[in-house]
Structures are given as structure tokens and as C-alpha cells.
Design a protein around this motif. Sequence first.
Motif, short mmCIF file in Angstrom:
data_model
loop_
_atom_site.label_atom_id
_atom_site.label_comp_id
_atom_site.label_asym_id
_atom_site.label_seq_id
_atom_site.Cartn_x
_atom_site.Cartn_y
_atom_site.Cartn_z
N ASP A 1 0.96 -1.13 -0.11
CA ASP A 1 -0.07 0.10 -0.07
C ASP A 1 0.89 1.26 0.11
O ASP A 1 1.90 1.45 0.82
CB ASP A 1 -0.90 0.14 1.20
N LEU A 2 0.48 2.39 -0.85
CA LEU A 2 1.15 3.46 -0.87
C LEU A 2 0.08 4.64 -0.67
O LEU A 2 -0.59 4.88 -1.62
CB LEU A 2 1.77 3.67 -1.89
N TYR A 3 0.06 5.41 0.63
CA TYR A 3 -1.17 6.17 0.81
C TYR A 3 -0.48 7.79 0.83
O TYR A 3 0.53 7.75 1.68
CB TYR A 3 -2.11 6.01 1.85
N TYR A 4 -1.16 8.52 0.67
CA TYR A 4 -0.67 9.92 0.56
C TYR A 4 -1.67 11.19 0.75
O TYR A 4 -1.50 12.20 0.20
CB TYR A 4 0.40 10.48 -0.46
N GLU A 5 -2.71 10.73 1.52
CA GLU A 5 -3.85 11.71 1.79
C GLU A 5 -3.13 13.05 2.30
O GLU A 5 -3.82 14.31 1.56
CB GLU A 5 -4.65 11.15 2.52
N ALA A 6 -2.15 13.07 2.98
CA ALA A 6 -1.97 14.33 3.59
C ALA A 6 -1.10 15.31 2.73
O ALA A 6 -0.75 16.33 3.04
CB ALA A 6 -1.01 14.34 4.96
N SER A 7 -0.67 14.77 1.65
CA SER A 7 0.20 15.73 0.60
C SER A 7 -0.94 16.52 -0.18
O SER A 7 -0.08 17.63 -0.61
CB SER A 7 0.64 14.57 -0.56
N VAL A 8 -2.00 16.55 0.00
CA VAL A 8 -2.70 17.58 -0.60
C VAL A 8 -3.79 18.12 0.33
O VAL A 8 -4.52 17.39 0.72
CB VAL A 8 -3.81 17.24 -2.19
N ALA A 9 -3.87 19.46 0.46
CA ALA A 9 -4.91 19.91 1.41
C ALA A 9 -4.96 19.43 2.81
O ALA A 9 -6.02 18.79 3.16
CB ALA A 9 -6.08 19.94 0.74
N GLY A 10 -4.01 19.12 3.43
CA GLY A 10 -3.67 18.60 4.69
C GLY A 10 -4.90 17.92 5.49
O GLY A 10 -4.95 16.73 5.39
N GLY A 11 -5.79 18.69 5.91
CA GLY A 11 -6.76 18.17 6.72
C GLY A 11 -7.91 17.67 5.78
O GLY A 11 -8.98 17.04 6.45
N ILE A 12 -7.99 17.89 4.80
CA ILE A 12 -9.24 17.58 3.78
C ILE A 12 -9.08 16.17 3.29
O ILE A 12 -8.08 16.41 2.55
CB ILE A 12 -9.40 18.57 2.68
N PRO B 1 -8.45 22.69 6.92
CA PRO B 1 -7.06 23.61 7.02
C PRO B 1 -6.17 22.87 6.21
O PRO B 1 -6.29 21.62 5.71
CB PRO B 1 -6.78 23.15 8.48
N GLY B 2 -5.39 23.69 5.44
CA GLY B 2 -4.25 22.90 4.30
C GLY B 2 -3.21 22.26 4.68
O GLY B 2 -2.52 21.92 4.17
N ALA B 3 -2.86 22.93 6.00
CA ALA B 3 -1.59 22.38 6.48
C ALA B 3 -1.52 22.53 8.18
O ALA B 3 -2.66 22.43 8.77
CB ALA B 3 -0.30 23.38 6.15
N GLY B 4 -0.57 22.46 8.81
CA GLY B 4 -0.46 22.59 10.12
C GLY B 4 -0.20 21.28 10.57
O GLY B 4 -0.67 20.18 10.20
N ALA B 5 0.39 21.03 11.94
CA ALA B 5 0.90 19.79 12.27
C ALA B 5 -0.09 18.97 12.68
O ALA B 5 -0.32 17.75 12.22
CB ALA B 5 1.98 19.87 13.55
N LYS B 6 -1.30 19.43 13.41
CA LYS B 6 -2.31 18.44 13.76
C LYS B 6 -3.33 17.95 12.64
O LYS B 6 -3.38 16.65 12.57
CB LYS B 6 -3.05 19.00 14.90
N PRO B 7 -3.74 18.98 11.79
CA PRO B 7 -4.42 18.27 10.69
C PRO B 7 -3.59 17.18 9.65
O PRO B 7 -4.11 16.34 9.44
CB PRO B 7 -4.79 19.74 9.81
N THR B 8 -2.30 17.65 9.51
CA THR B 8 -1.58 16.80 8.68
C THR B 8 -1.33 15.34 9.30
O THR B 8 -1.56 14.24 8.75
CB THR B 8 -0.24 17.33 8.22
N ALA B 9 -1.17 15.52 10.79
CA ALA B 9 -0.78 14.22 11.54
C ALA B 9 -2.18 13.44 11.47
O ALA B 9 -1.98 12.11 11.22
CB ALA B 9 -0.34 14.49 12.85
N THR B 10 -3.01 13.94 11.68
CA THR B 10 -4.61 13.37 11.63
C THR B 10 -4.70 12.68 10.30
O THR B 10 -5.23 11.53 10.31
CB THR B 10 -5.79 14.41 11.82
N SER B 11 -4.45 13.35 9.19
CA SER B 11 -4.46 12.62 7.93
C SER B 11 -3.67 11.71 7.57
O SER B 11 -4.09 10.72 7.35
CB SER B 11 -4.28 14.01 6.70
N VAL B 12 -2.64 11.65 8.15
CA VAL B 12 -1.32 10.46 7.96
C VAL B 12 -2.03 9.25 8.87
O VAL B 12 -2.23 8.12 8.55
CB VAL B 12 -0.13 11.02 8.63
N VAL B 13 -2.63 9.63 10.05
CA VAL B 13 -3.21 8.39 10.83
C VAL B 13 -4.51 7.92 10.13
O VAL B 13 -4.73 6.54 10.22
CB VAL B 13 -3.56 8.99 12.26
N SER B 14 -5.15 8.67 9.35
CA SER B 14 -6.44 8.05 8.66
C SER B 14 -5.69 7.15 7.61
O SER B 14 -6.24 5.98 7.38
CB SER B 14 -6.95 9.20 7.71
#
Lengths: 429, 429
Positions: A127-138, A301-314
Motif C-alpha cells: 500500500d502507498l497512501y498520501y492523503e496528507a500531501s494535498v490540502a492537509g486536513g481535507i 485546513p491546508g496544513a498545520g501539524a495536527k491536521p496533517t498528522a490526523t490525515s497520516v493516521v487516517s
Amino acid sequence: MKEKLKIGLLGLGVVGSGVPEILIAHQEKIRQVTGMDIVVEKAFVRDIEAKRALGDAFNIQLTTSINDILDDPEISIVVELMGKIEPAKTYISQALEKGKHVVTANKDLLAQHGGELVALAQKTHCDLYYEASVAGGIPILRTIANSLAADDITNVLGIVNGTTNYMLTKMVNDAKTYEDALKEAQALGFAESDPTNDVDGIDAAYKMVILSQFAFGMNISMEQVSVKGIRGLALEDVAMAKQLGYEIKLIGASQKTGESIHVEVSPMFVPKKHPLASVSNEYNAVFIESSGVGESMYYGPGAGAKPTATSVVSDLITIAKNIRLKTTGHMFNAYRHETLLTSDEEIFSKYYLSLEVPDEKGQFLKLAEIMNQADVSFDQVVQQKSEGDTARVIVITHRTSKKKLDAALEKIKKSTAFTLLNTMKVLGD
Amino acid sequence: MKEKLKIGLLGLGVVGSGVPEILIAHQEKIRQVTGMDIVVEKAFVRDIEAKRALGDAFNIQLTTSINDILDDPEISIVVELMGKIEPAKTYISQALEKGKHVVTANKDLLAQHGGELVALAQKTHCDLYYEASVAGGIPILRTIANSLAADDITNVLGIVNGTTNYMLTKMVNDAKTYEDALKEAQALGFAESDPTNDVDGIDAAYKMVILSQFAFGMNISMEQVSVKGIRGLALEDVAMAKQLGYEIKLIGASQKTGESIHVEVSPMFVPKKHPLASVSNEYNAVFIESSGVGESMYYGPGAGAKPTATSVVSDLITIAKNIRLKTTGHMFNAYRHETLLTSDEEIFSKYYLSLEVPDEKGQFLKLAEIMNQADVSFDQVVQQKSEGDTARVIVITHRTSKKKLDAALEKIKKSTAFTLLNTMKVLGD
């Protein structure tokens, strides 16, 4: 005892440290959904001493040797949060080759080498996932991949760079200059000390390459994206936009005409009643037109540590589910279509033109003649009070092809004393 | 030859006929993603003659006997688009019992009997999807279920009824009366001849019950939702909202406080800069606050044949993938949490009050005393010009608990000659 899914983290900066934080805070919920405990086992860092406290707090083994992670058979997922192309590309490739799944937020890498990495993941059934690469929290990539499979997307318009959107909000609402807005964004940590990637539209272009891949199944290279940033945007243009009922936004647009697409990043005039017009400050939004759903928009939010990390965890949760269900190795986005680019004859838009013309009789007639010859007609014209020997003329054209507009502008350049100060697309019909 | 996935369709109205249309138009793309051809084999209709042309056009066998579908072992998915509780509930239950997967857009049914149907689907290892039941074209349920598993949602605010949002847009922008706005919505086909479910907030409440289940894992009954619609909303309130910098929207709110939630549907004052404020006409949007992502919003058409049918086909594709991967029988939303309701002491908001007071000296002092005693303070007060013997006083309070506000209103009712014309929540801090 519950099954443990062990993660190797590359990079333990602000986003990186958010990952174990979220995994611990949501342990119970994640267990409920995946049947597993997802834990960060090891982190690859540059300076162990500097990260010692973090490592201890989250019970993570720190290492400066990448092989401690890549060669550990217990680690099944590698999360790459170092950014930039190298060494991230090498590490991700090695991880995939060793059968490890990968999550990354690296838009530079995905936009420039996504095809290669996706192919490698396919080959090694990872698997290769990269949701956080575009528009962080969306969760925009997932949404396009999952929910719009039954739909034909015709247009993707994105405010996908938070830094420039913040700056534009300040320039429009508070009449700040470009320089002051940039300083403010830097002071708030939205813009880096070298803001090139943001203000010149490169960061947004990376994201549009990835979005185009999802929306249209086409692999576009960065060279195929027409990119213009907001560097040096004049307050006069901002004021004029306001006066005419528009916002200026840095828009990434990927539009389908027939079977081909055109991808660009550029400041554009957005009508005040368009849903994108009210997206302000550091927020991002992706507006989609499609034949089935019609108009939809995804905002966050397009960036920011928490939204991005949340997206990574998704993404981690998705992989955990896939592992559980034995369904790993499927592409994040399976839609593929031959890459075809729209010709300039077929790219249609309204345009805003800002011209400096000699303050003499007959100049306006000259402009009207050139435009008329090029078959470009006026929707709105504003002649501003002259300053000294020159006057400023603002034109909003009716819908015309890029080819026709370029011809008109070429003619103006060659056969008049006018100076073209700026030209921008105007969204809407 | 490709595998064929056969569908039985219950109801071949405007949404129903959209389903085979989309399946045929996107056959190639769907085949690429699922490895299967999804075809509508049979449709259950009331009047075969009336639907003959549709049946022929899409090569669908029409039947007036439900068992032609339920007893057909070749049909693996039943799509229910009849609406209302019965006979839809019976048919869906029978389909699940016979091992058929089910897709439905039936919000009334899901809100009132969702728990029961989900349990039955679990028992028979069938898929039960209903993305189209909330906010038609917006994949909001899937988004909450998939992407926010790593996040804690604290607040869901939805404009989830297109009819009333259309009416409110006309009332605010064009100063139309409630009656005229309703007539216009009916003429455009947005509102039914009996608009009760829309204008009284019941339709929105159904959707908030389903959204609350996804966001908080709690099963709320309709009786536990506090519901107030827009019936008879006065133009004076609309004008006052505008004057004070707000839009009036019918908002479905599901808010978490500690471990409990409060669900309500009511017209509310929405500050103009809030992302929900610019959602106009028949569009829907769901605004989510969560600890990880922060603020996000999902915007799109709330109804309409094409968006709804597109959403139904998305669910069909999901099931097709599950069948292919042998992963059917998992719940659409697996998150479960004990249902706990927030007490009135803990429900906090700003409030808008519109009062009719006798146009005499000392009345305002009386109002101020009562509010002060109840510990409710004023944020803004507007006294309008009197008409005859009475004056109209508008108050926007600071944040206060519902309990305190109710006490103040009770006191006003008992010990003054004031008439409380209207009270609404005001979003924002």
C-alpha cells in the motif's frame, strides 16, 4: 492480546511527533475500527539528543541509521515525513522493495515521481497512501477516489496553498502590501524564510498534479502545468477586484475539455458569490464540478501539524484495515486515462487585463480596434484617473480562447505604446 | 467475459431511473474500478404500463411483484428508492434476510429504524449502505466513517435541507415573505405540496439523527432531537439578522459536551464570515469541528435526481469492491458509543431574542433586571421604533446556558407584559 501494527517513522518534527500523539490519544477508537493497536516503534532522526525527550515520552526507539527501520521485519509500515525529494525517495523505494507499506505527506515527491513509486508499490504488492500531501486536513484524494468513481469530473478548482491564501486575505481585507502580508505570514509560521515555493505557485502546482491524477487518471508533469504565483501582485489589482465584485485567489485549476485537460496555477478573479470566494486566511478548499453530483466543495485546513498528522493516521487506519482484510496492494487511485493536453484554441475563460496607456486622445479606440480584430470582446471596461502622462485601463473580457487572447496581447505589445501590467483569468461564465 | 452484478431496483421514479442511466454511462470506468459490470436487472414498480418506456430503454424487467426480485438468486443487491417507512422497511428486511446487500436513500427509515436494520445486516453478513440519505451529492457519511476515525468530532453543524435553505435565501436576499418563498420553492419542485417535513425541520432532524450516529457513534431517537422549523419566520427577524451582520439558516446541530451530545434543528443566526453563511439556494453543507483536523466543511447539492443517483451508484461500487475482495458484511459505520444526552445546564450558546414590549417608561429597565437576575448578559441590544402602543426590542445575549435562558424567558412570561416573538441560537463565540 491485540495484534500490534508497528510503524517506523522517518522524521520526528512537528508533524512527525503528532503521529504517535494521535495514535495514543485514539488508541481505543482505532482498536475498535481496525482490531489492532498501531504503535510507532522506531523513528529515524538526524540528532538523537535533540529528540530524546520526545522519544521517551512516546516510547519510541530513536535511530540515525535508516537500516534500523528498513531491515526490521517487525515494522510493517513506514511513514515518511522528511519532505523534499532525496533521501525520501530512496528510503520509500527501499521500504516498498522490502515489502513495507508506506504513508507519506510528501507532495514534491508525489508530484514529480508519483508514477514511479506507485508502480513500485504495485510490483511489491504494498500500500502507498498520501492523503496528507494535498490540502492537509481535507480528505480530498480519498473522496475523489471513492465517491466520484460513479461520476465524471469536468473541473477541479483548488485553493491549495494556505500561505498565499493567508497573504491574499490580508491584502484584500486589510489593504496590506504584498511585502507586509508576506512578513506577517512568516511571523505566524505560515511562510518559510524562503517563500519561493509558496508565492511562485510551485507548491500549488505539485498539488494540482496529484489532484489531476486522481480526478482525470492522467499523469501530468510539472512542465505541463502553467504556473504563475502571487509574487509582486499589485495592490491596484486587488483594489480593482474588490471594486468589480471579485476576490483575488491563487487558484489551481485542472479542467477537462473533451478528452484532454489543462492544468494551471495562477491568481484569478473569483466572483464574490462563488463558494471559493469565502475561503479565507490559511484555509484550503477544493471545488469540483462533475456531471453527476454537479458542484461540490471540500473545505478545511491546508496544513498545520495536527491536521496533517490526523490525515497520516487516517491512512494508517486504512492500511491496518487492508492488512486485517488481506486486501493490501491495491492502488490508492486506480483510475487511469491517457494523458492528453488541451490546446490553446480550446481553453476558454474570461480575462482581466490591466493596462497602462498614454493619456492621449484615441488610445482607447486603438485598444478597442485591436481587441475587435482579435475577436475578443469587452464585458467591462474601467478607465482610471490618469497619473501624469499615463492612464490605467482595466478590461474584463467576455469568454474567449487563450489563443485569441494571446494574439490580442501580442498585437498590443507590438503595435502600441501600452504596457500590459497584469492579466488574470476570471472565474464564472 | 466480465462478471455481472445484478441489481433489483425498488422504485423507478426520477432518482430510480437515474441509477441505470449512470451505470450505463460509466460502465467502462466502473468495470475498471470493480472488475465487474453492474446492471439493473429488474425493477419493482406500481404501474408497469407507466414505466414501460423506461424499462425498454434500460433493458430492465418490470414487475409489480416484490418476490420476483426477493426470490431471484441472481440478484445480489437491492436498491430501495421508494421512500417512507412501509413497505420499504419490510422489503429491505426481507432482502437482507435472503442474503442480499442493500442500498437505500431512505432517511426517514434510517433515522427511525436504522439500528434495527444495521443489526439485521450484521446478522446476515450483508452490506447496508445509505450515503444518499444525508445531503444527497455530498459523500459526508463515508467521509466521517473513513477519514475521521483518527479524530474526535466535537460539533456537527449542517444545512441539510435544501428546500428551506432555498426559501431562506429568497427571504434574505430578495426580502420575500415566507409564503412567497414557499410558493416559489414549490413551483421549482424543491418543496412538495405538503411541505411539513421540510419547513418544520423534520427532514433535517432525520438527517441529524443519522449524522450523529456516524460522528458520535450514538443512536439518538427522533424524540431526543429538539426540532423547530422555519414555518412562519417573520421578515422582521430576517431583516434584523441582516442588519446585525448575520444570515438566518436552518441549522441541524449535533454537539458534544464531555461525553454527551445535544442534537437540535432550529433556525439560527450565522455570522456572515462563517463558512456556512455563504451556502445558499438549494445547496447543503456540513461543517465539522474536530480536535485533529479543526474546522472542515463539505458542500454540495442536497437533493436532486442526478446527485442522489450518483451517490447510490457510489454505494453500489463500494459493495461491488467488497464482493470482489470478499469483505462484505462490515458495517458502514462501526463506531459505537453509549448514548448520553447533555443536560440544559451544559448547553451553551449566544441567543437572539425578539420581544414586543409596551412603549412605556421603565420597560427596558425591567428587562435588564430580569436578565441580570437570571445571570444572562447582553451582547447587543436594539430598540426599534415603536408602532402604536408597543416597541420591539432585540437582544443578542452573551454565551449562556439553555437552563439560564429558559429561566429568564419564563420570568419574562410570568412577570411582565412583554411578548416573546422569537428566540434563536446565534452561532459563534
